[in-house]
Every structure is written in C-alpha cells, then in structure tokens.
Design a protein around this motif. Structure first.
Motif, mmCIF file in Angstrom:
data_model
loop_
_atom_site.group_PDB
_atom_site.id
_atom_site.type_symbol
_atom_site.label_atom_id
_atom_site.label_comp_id
_atom_site.label_asym_id
_atom_site.label_seq_id
_atom_site.Cartn_x
_atom_site.Cartn_y
_atom_site.Cartn_z
ATOM 1 N N VAL A 1 -4.680 45.977 51.444
ATOM 2 C CA VAL A 1 -3.934 44.788 51.971
ATOM 3 C C VAL A 1 -2.468 45.208 52.197
ATOM 4 N N ASP A 2 -1.643 45.821 51.002
ATOM 5 C CA ASP A 2 -0.559 46.466 51.260
ATOM 6 C C ASP A 2 -0.567 47.647 50.308
ATOM 7 N N ILE A 3 0.061 48.503 50.489
ATOM 8 C CA ILE A 3 0.103 49.992 49.954
ATOM 9 C C ILE A 3 0.383 49.862 48.432
ATOM 10 N N TRP B 1 -16.468 59.114 47.478
ATOM 11 C CA TRP B 1 -15.250 58.300 48.192
ATOM 12 C C TRP B 1 -14.117 59.353 48.214
ATOM 13 N N HIS B 2 -13.212 58.983 49.203
ATOM 14 C CA HIS B 2 -12.009 59.849 49.423
ATOM 15 C C HIS B 2 -11.007 59.031 50.196
ATOM 16 N N TRP B 3 -9.685 59.416 50.071
ATOM 17 C CA TRP B 3 -8.476 58.638 50.567
ATOM 18 C C TRP B 3 -8.514 58.940 52.302
ATOM 19 N N ASP B 4 -8.157 58.047 52.967
ATOM 20 C CA ASP B 4 -7.959 58.396 54.349
ATOM 21 C C ASP B 4 -6.578 57.612 54.781
ATOM 22 N N ASN B 5 -5.580 58.151 54.389
ATOM 23 C CA ASN B 5 -4.343 57.367 54.438
ATOM 24 C C ASN B 5 -3.283 57.736 55.714
ATOM 25 N N THR B 6 -2.672 56.889 56.330
ATOM 26 C CA THR B 6 -1.521 57.187 57.104
ATOM 27 C C THR B 6 -0.225 56.706 56.757
ATOM 28 N N LEU B 7 0.897 56.905 57.342
ATOM 29 C CA LEU B 7 2.063 56.304 56.922
ATOM 30 C C LEU B 7 2.180 54.882 56.868
ATOM 31 N N LYS B 8 1.298 54.141 57.574
ATOM 32 C CA LYS B 8 1.427 52.686 57.573
ATOM 33 C C LYS B 8 0.191 51.990 56.764
ATOM 34 N N SER B 9 -0.840 52.790 56.412
ATOM 35 C CA SER B 9 -1.817 51.952 55.665
ATOM 36 C C SER B 9 -2.632 53.373 54.798
ATOM 37 N N HIS B 10 -3.111 52.595 53.862
ATOM 38 C CA HIS B 10 -3.814 53.303 52.556
ATOM 39 C C HIS B 10 -5.415 52.880 52.884
ATOM 40 N N ALA B 11 -6.215 53.830 52.957
ATOM 41 C CA ALA B 11 -7.699 53.362 52.505
ATOM 42 C C ALA B 11 -8.660 54.295 52.195
ATOM 43 N N ASN C 1 0.013 47.285 46.197
ATOM 44 C CA ASN C 1 -1.298 46.464 45.408
ATOM 45 C C ASN C 1 -2.555 47.510 45.350
ATOM 46 N N ASN C 2 -2.776 47.914 44.067
ATOM 47 C CA ASN C 2 -4.135 48.851 43.876
ATOM 48 C C ASN C 2 -5.392 47.917 43.829
ATOM 49 N N ARG C 3 -5.209 46.480 43.650
ATOM 50 C CA ARG C 3 -6.472 45.865 43.394
ATOM 51 C C ARG C 3 -6.593 44.833 44.557
ATOM 52 N N LYS C 4 -5.905 44.879 45.676
ATOM 53 C CA LYS C 4 -6.392 43.963 46.611
ATOM 54 C C LYS C 4 -6.824 44.590 47.938
ATOM 55 N N TYR C 5 -8.198 44.559 48.207
ATOM 56 C CA TYR C 5 -8.556 45.496 49.457
ATOM 57 C C TYR C 5 -9.415 44.659 50.429
ATOM 58 N N ASP C 6 -9.524 45.140 51.480
ATOM 59 C CA ASP C 6 -10.446 44.215 52.491
ATOM 60 C C ASP C 6 -11.775 45.545 52.465
ATOM 61 N N ILE C 7 -12.843 44.860 52.630
ATOM 62 C CA ILE C 7 -14.343 45.857 52.682
ATOM 63 C C ILE C 7 -14.777 45.706 54.038
ATOM 64 N N ILE C 8 -14.765 46.832 54.775
ATOM 65 C CA ILE C 8 -15.148 46.783 56.041
ATOM 66 C C ILE C 8 -16.462 47.815 56.250
ATOM 67 N N ASN C 9 -17.230 47.108 56.955
ATOM 68 C CA ASN C 9 -18.589 47.962 57.095
ATOM 69 C C ASN C 9 -18.417 48.849 58.508
#
Length: 227
Positions: free
Chosen positions: A24-26, A179-189, A28-36
């Motif tokens: 949700v923000d870069i 799982w692996h990280w797919d990050n951009t300058l504006k978002s981490h996922a 905070n490591n505990r707050k995620y939206d889970i998307i299918n």
C-alpha cells in the motif's frame, strides 16, 4: 479435512495461482493488497500495534481472517485463526491478544494454527501445524512435525536488493510456491505462484512474513519503521 485445508475455512487451490502482493506504501512492510490473475483484490493485510505483528483480512480490512504474532524471546511466529479451532476441544490462546483485548468481552477467540521457526544461520524457515497434545498437558495444542520449509532461492547481488524465496514439502525438491519482487520507482510488489492443491491464504502469509523478517534484519534498530 486436513489442518491445512481447514485453515481460514479455505480449500486447496484447484489450479496453479498467480497472485500479486502490492504494498500500500513503500515503507510499510505489513500492509498489502492481494490481487488475483484478473486484477481483482481478493485479500489484504494490515499492521498491528506491535513490531512484526500483522493480520490477513478481507479486501477492505474490516474482517480479520488470521493473526500473525512474533513470539517473545524466540525467532519464531505463531499464526492464529479467528474462532476456528484446529482440532476438537482446542482451547483459545490469549498470547495472541493485544493488551486492550484481553478483558474485552467482544474480542473474538484466537486459536493456534501454525508455528513458523526461522533459522538465522540457514536463512530458512519451517512451518509446524499445532496438533493435539496426547499428554493432555497443553489444551491449546503443541507444534507438530514440519510440513513445509521456506528457503531463499537465487543470489543476492546488492546489499539492499530483495531476496526471492520458495516453499517445499520436507524431503521433496518440487516447488510448492515461490515469489519474487517486481518493483518500480513508484510501487513495490511481490509476484507469487502457488501450485495446485495448496492453501493460498497460508502462502500469502508466508510471503509477507519472510519480507518482514528480512527487512527488519537489515535495520535492527529501526524495527518499528521497517517491521
């Protein structure tokens, strides 16, 4: 049903699942939206007012499904289920409550479901379901044999680069999830794949927890910020 199938009133996946865990923000490591796979939100996580505690929730974070709690004095975590015992006559466990919840009659029951033991030397973890204590000394359940191992895969090239992880059954080299990280300058996922026949919600929890652990280890004196 097995304990893994009963967790969170879930059933095993009927096919391989590809999901995205978007921060949700870069920071905070505990707050995620889970998307299918279709781009729809299916779960969420939220932080609690304790370092390294978090919950798995419904999409709008109004209903908690499971709580993940750091054990004091150990490098391990307990996964608690809400209102649903893992075996017959299991009693609730107050160790998973926050201080203000203990004497509140509206606090829902929490039951021990899994213990996740982190091995600092091996940079890996094992997952142990809580089972009935045949000696009847511990009605809340005791950790059983490991049913899953979590290991780092790939190489870490830079000091602050993200690490990739995978899960396996004991004595089996076949990957259950990764799982692996797919990050951009504006978002981490995180991009996660879970094999057919396994519990999706449990593997969501493992992915979030491993990231919380590793990020806090990088900044041990700023655990409140990064945990």
């Amino acid at each position: 049903l097995s304990s893994d199938q009963r967790l969170f009133e879930s059933v095993p996946t009927d096919k391989k699942r590809e999901i995205t865990l978007k921060k949700v923000d870069i920071i905070n490591n505990r707050k995620y939206d889970i998307i299918n796979e279709d781009g729809c939100a299916i779960f969420a996580t939220k932080e609690l007012d304790h370092i390294q505690w978090f919950e798995l929730c419904n999409v709008d974070r109004t209903q908690s499904i499971a709580r993940i709690v750091k054990e004091i004095g150990y490098h391990s975590w307990i996964v608690y289920t809400y209102k649903r015992p893992m075996f017959e006559n299991q009693i609730e466990c107050e160790d998973g409550y926050m201080r203000e919840e203990i004497d509140n009659p509206k606090t829902p029951s929490l039951f021990r479901a899994y213990r996740i033991k982190w091995n600092l030397t091996r940079n890996a973890a094992t997952l142990h379901p809580f089972v009935r204590d045949d000696t009847f000394r511990e009605a809340r359940g005791i950790p059983g044999e490991s049913i899953l191992r979590i290991c780092k895969i790939g190489k870490k090239w830079l000091p602050f680069s993200k690490e990739n992880y995978a899960t396996y059954e004991p004595n089996n080299a076949e990957t259950i999830s990764h799982w692996h990280w797919d990050n951009t300058l504006k978002s981490h996922a995180m991009k996660s794949t879970v094999s057919k026949g396994h519990n999706l919600t449990l593997h969501i929890i493992l992915a979030v927890l491993v990231n919380v652990v590793k990020e806090t280890e990088k900044f041990p004196y700023l655990g409140i910020l990064v945990g």
